[in-house]
Motif scaffolding. Sequence first.
Motif, PDB file in Angstrom:
ATOM      1  N   GLY A   7       3.332  16.847 -37.224  1.00 24.29           N
ATOM      2  CA  GLY A   7       4.163  18.026 -37.035  1.00 24.29           C
ATOM      3  C   GLY A   7       5.388  18.067 -37.930  1.00 24.29           C
ATOM      4  N   TRP A   8       5.254  17.638 -39.187  1.00 23.82           N
ATOM      5  CA  TRP A   8       6.385  17.642 -40.104  1.00 23.82           C
ATOM      6  C   TRP A   8       6.976  19.039 -40.182  1.00 23.82           C
ATOM      7  CZ3 TRP A   8       8.405  13.286 -41.918  1.00 23.82           C
ATOM      8  CH2 TRP A   8       7.603  12.142 -41.982  1.00 23.82           C
ATOM      9  N   ARG A   9       8.333  19.131 -40.158  1.00 17.17           N
ATOM     10  CA  ARG A   9       8.974  20.434 -40.284  1.00 17.17           C
ATOM     11  C   ARG A   9      10.351  20.304 -40.918  1.00 17.17           C
ATOM     12  NH1 ARG A   9      10.747  21.983 -34.156  1.00 17.17           N
ATOM     13  NH2 ARG A   9      12.849  21.932 -34.915  1.00 17.17           N
ATOM     14  N   LYS A  10      10.733  21.369 -41.607  1.00 22.17           N
ATOM     15  CA  LYS A  10      12.061  21.452 -42.221  1.00 22.17           C
ATOM     16  C   LYS A  10      12.961  22.259 -41.310  1.00 22.17           C
ATOM     17  CE  LYS A  10      11.150  23.537 -46.076  1.00 22.17           C
ATOM     18  NZ  LYS A  10      11.264  24.103 -47.419  1.00 22.17           N
ATOM     19  N   SER A  11      14.244  22.066 -41.480  1.00 18.94           N
ATOM     20  CA  SER A  11      15.212  22.861 -40.748  1.00 18.94           C
ATOM     21  C   SER A  11      15.084  24.331 -41.143  1.00 18.94           C
ATOM     22  CB  SER A  11      16.630  22.382 -41.072  1.00 18.94           C
ATOM     23  OG  SER A  11      17.579  23.310 -40.614  1.00 18.94           O
ATOM     24  N   SER A  12      15.283  25.208 -40.196  1.00 14.72           N
ATOM     25  CA  SER A  12      15.255  26.638 -40.504  1.00 14.72           C
ATOM     26  C   SER A  12      16.412  27.008 -41.431  1.00 14.72           C
ATOM     27  CB  SER A  12      15.324  27.464 -39.218  1.00 14.72           C
ATOM     28  OG  SER A  12      16.516  27.158 -38.517  1.00 14.72           O
ATOM     29  N   ARG A  13      17.428  26.175 -41.507  1.00 13.37           N
ATOM     30  CA  ARG A  13      18.563  26.421 -42.407  1.00 13.37           C
ATOM     31  C   ARG A  13      18.232  26.071 -43.852  1.00 13.37           C
ATOM     32  NH1 ARG A  13      24.157  25.804 -39.490  1.00 13.37           N
ATOM     33  NH2 ARG A  13      23.537  26.458 -37.417  1.00 13.37           N
ATOM     34  N   SER A  14      17.091  25.447 -44.094  1.00  7.52           N
ATOM     35  CA  SER A  14      16.707  25.083 -45.451  1.00  7.52           C
ATOM     36  C   SER A  14      16.204  26.278 -46.247  1.00  7.52           C
ATOM     37  CB  SER A  14      15.600  24.021 -45.418  1.00  7.52           C
ATOM     38  OG  SER A  14      16.082  22.846 -44.846  1.00  7.52           O
ATOM     39  N   ARG A  17      14.404  26.405 -49.960  1.00  7.64           N
ATOM     40  CA  ARG A  17      14.783  25.277 -50.820  1.00  7.64           C
ATOM     41  C   ARG A  17      13.721  24.189 -50.775  1.00  7.64           C
ATOM     42  NH1 ARG A  17      20.806  24.882 -48.599  1.00  7.64           N
ATOM     43  NH2 ARG A  17      21.515  26.899 -49.344  1.00  7.64           N
ATOM     44  N   THR A  18      13.602  23.480 -51.894  1.00  9.86           N
ATOM     45  CA  THR A  18      12.641  22.376 -51.945  1.00  9.86           C
ATOM     46  C   THR A  18      13.321  21.020 -51.859  1.00  9.86           C
ATOM     47  OG1 THR A  18      12.707  22.407 -54.354  1.00  9.86           O
ATOM     48  CG2 THR A  18      10.954  23.676 -53.281  1.00  9.86           C
ATOM     49  N   SER A  19      14.639  20.988 -51.933  1.00  9.11           N
ATOM     50  CA  SER A  19      15.346  19.706 -51.885  1.00  9.11           C
ATOM     51  C   SER A  19      16.012  19.532 -50.523  1.00  9.11           C
ATOM     52  CB  SER A  19      16.391  19.634 -52.998  1.00  9.11           C
ATOM     53  OG  SER A  19      17.276  20.730 -52.917  1.00  9.11           O
ATOM     54  N   CYS A  20      15.222  19.125 -49.574  1.00 10.70           N
ATOM     55  CA  CYS A  20      15.736  18.897 -48.225  1.00 10.70           C
ATOM     56  C   CYS A  20      14.896  17.802 -47.573  1.00 10.70           C
ATOM     57  CB  CYS A  20      15.714  20.184 -47.412  1.00 10.70           C
ATOM     58  SG  CYS A  20      14.121  20.982 -47.382  1.00 10.70           S
ATOM     59  N   ARG A  33      11.499  12.283 -44.116  1.00 10.08           N
ATOM     60  CA  ARG A  33      11.094  12.116 -45.511  1.00 10.08           C
ATOM     61  C   ARG A  33      11.752  13.192 -46.373  1.00 10.08           C
ATOM     62  NH1 ARG A  33       4.758  14.049 -45.147  1.00 10.08           N
ATOM     63  NH2 ARG A  33       5.181  16.252 -44.707  1.00 10.08           N
ATOM     64  N   ASP A  34      11.770  12.925 -47.677  1.00  5.71           N
ATOM     65  CA  ASP A  34      12.356  13.821 -48.668  1.00  5.71           C
ATOM     66  C   ASP A  34      11.283  14.786 -49.161  1.00  5.71           C
ATOM     67  OD1 ASP A  34      13.545  15.029 -50.891  1.00  5.71           O
ATOM     68  OD2 ASP A  34      14.408  13.154 -51.622  1.00  5.71           O
ATOM     69  N   THR A  35      11.567  16.088 -49.147  1.00  2.74           N
ATOM     70  CA  THR A  35      10.558  17.062 -49.571  1.00  2.74           C
ATOM     71  C   THR A  35      10.305  17.033 -51.073  1.00  2.74           C
ATOM     72  OG1 THR A  35      12.208  18.817 -49.776  1.00  2.74           O
ATOM     73  CG2 THR A  35      11.034  18.654 -47.673  1.00  2.74           C
ATOM     74  N   LYS A  36      11.246  16.482 -51.857  1.00  2.78           N
ATOM     75  CA  LYS A  36      11.040  16.414 -53.304  1.00  2.78           C
ATOM     76  C   LYS A  36       9.974  15.387 -53.676  1.00  2.78           C
ATOM     77  CE  LYS A  36      15.173  15.516 -54.063  1.00  2.78           C
ATOM     78  NZ  LYS A  36      16.582  15.313 -54.042  1.00  2.78           N
TER      79      LYS A  36
END
Length: 63
Positions: A7-14, A17-20, A33-36
């Motif tokens: 269930g990997w997910r990024k913050s909705s505030r990202s 962007r690809t660098s989060c 983990r780093d998305t880059k």
Amino acid sequence: MTVHPEGWRKSSRSHQRTSCVEVGRFNDGAAVRDTKDRSAGYFTTTDAQWSAFIDAVKAEKFD
């Protein structure tokens, strides 16, 4: 022990962007983990460590 976060997910505030960072969950904690460079791996935390981190962020301890 091998951990397989799901269930990997990024913050909705990202936004777009690809660098989060992304957070994945597993039965006893969280992984980050780093998305880059997702293939570089991730670090893990226990549920207690993750909860303490989230509480500190909400309390603006890192500002």
